[in-house]
Design an enzyme around this catalytic site. Sequence first.
Site, PDB file in Angstrom:
ATOM      1  N   PRO A 194       4.482   4.736   1.910  1.00 57.15           N
ATOM      2  CA  PRO A 194       5.506   5.772   1.702  1.00 57.15           C
ATOM      3  C   PRO A 194       6.771   5.280   1.004  1.00 57.15           C
ATOM      4  CG  PRO A 194       5.636   4.975   3.943  1.00 57.15           C
ATOM      5  CD  PRO A 194       4.457   4.275   3.318  1.00 57.15           C
ATOM      6  N   GLY A 195       6.885   3.958   0.755  1.00 53.82           N
ATOM      7  CA  GLY A 195       7.986   3.502  -0.070  1.00 53.82           C
ATOM      8  C   GLY A 195       8.922   2.491   0.553  1.00 53.82           C
ATOM      9  N   GLY A 196       8.503   1.832   1.641  1.00 54.94           N
ATOM     10  CA  GLY A 196       9.381   0.855   2.281  1.00 54.94           C
ATOM     11  C   GLY A 196       9.764  -0.286   1.363  1.00 54.94           C
ATOM     12  N   ASP A 212       0.884   4.387  -6.701  1.00 60.00           N
ATOM     13  CA  ASP A 212       0.127   4.890  -5.550  1.00 60.00           C
ATOM     14  C   ASP A 212      -0.347   6.306  -5.854  1.00 60.00           C
ATOM     15  OD1 ASP A 212      -0.784   5.615  -2.844  1.00 60.00           O
ATOM     16  OD2 ASP A 212       0.392   3.887  -2.203  1.00 60.00           O
ATOM     17  N   ASP A 250       1.866  -4.542  -0.790  1.00 61.01           N
ATOM     18  CA  ASP A 250       1.656  -4.512   0.656  1.00 61.01           C
ATOM     19  C   ASP A 250       0.448  -3.615   0.959  1.00 61.01           C
ATOM     20  OD1 ASP A 250       2.365  -5.305   3.281  1.00 61.01           O
ATOM     21  OD2 ASP A 250       3.455  -3.434   3.619  1.00 61.01           O
ATOM     22  N   LYS A 279      -3.905  -8.805   4.166  1.00 63.71           N
ATOM     23  CA  LYS A 279      -4.129  -8.179   5.469  1.00 63.71           C
ATOM     24  C   LYS A 279      -5.582  -8.361   5.889  1.00 63.71           C
ATOM     25  CE  LYS A 279      -0.469  -4.835   4.680  1.00 63.71           C
ATOM     26  NZ  LYS A 279       0.062  -3.496   4.970  1.00 63.71           N
TER      27      LYS A 279
END
Length: 321
Positions: A194-196, A212, A250, A279
């Site tokens: 969402p844009g962190g 995205d 990320d 991850k």
Amino acid sequence: MTEDVAGVPVELPHAVGAAYLAAEGFEDALSEELRRKGVGIMAWHGRLALSAEPPVAAAWSLDTWLEPERHPVASIGAAAALLRARQRNWACHAVRHHRRATLITDRLPPVAARPLTFPAAAPGGHLGAWTLLAADSMLLSTRKSSPFVNGIVQFVEDRVGPPSRAYLKLWEACARLGVWPVPGERCVDLGASPGGWTWAIAQCGADVVAVDRADLDPAVAAMPGVTLRRESAFGIDPADIGPVDWLFSDIIAYPPRLLALARRWIAEGAARRIVMTIKFQGETDHETAEAFAAIPGGRVLHLWHNKHELTFFWNREAVAS
């Protein structure tokens, strides 16, 4: 006394050549990484893996004690005097004998572990580490891999602007590097929603292309310098974006697929620096983590803000040098 790998109290049979501090819950990942590197663990002291062998680079170690020494300490005063005679700044890793450790700490110059206000580089002061193996036995190291107390990195957090707390990983990565995006630089954030991370990059004043298929948080999308490209992070051609100063990612993806993505951007010379989260789903993929670490100019670390993941750093200048 400390403990063997089964948690049974033991006397250390050899001098300690290195000590590796695992993040809580990731002792097995560190143990397996060291085993794969041919490094034996003779005992665990809390989350501190003690080895008789010289230190090696260990991604799953939050903080590696590079020159550990074991000393008898007959009293609290003798322990504090020993530390003060070696250098000024010390951080305690307390496992047991907490009262005694506190009394020793009280006799040492205070170490201010204030939260960082980003952008800021990691502390530059020389910080040693120590612990009590027993009431009358101390392990200390004047040199260690992390400039932070027990590898813990804290920031003055922004609880209003970012849409998630993922931005703390980017802040920590940049603090460890000692550099961050600045006005005039061009960045790409793969898998941005969402844009962190996009928020953190734009807060630094740099331009950022957020890639995205999903939407960004509206407040992030409206920030100056932010451009959204509704494409797949894996399908986009680096040549379509053009040269960038930073490539950030990320993305939640299987590590081998992410490795191929990193290699592609590096091979095409499309980015000057890369910061990418690796991850793991299920078991830790040590083989792929090692492949990331083997890329010339790259390194892999488990950051304080990482969960079951590692962070890959790459710098084109490091390859040239």
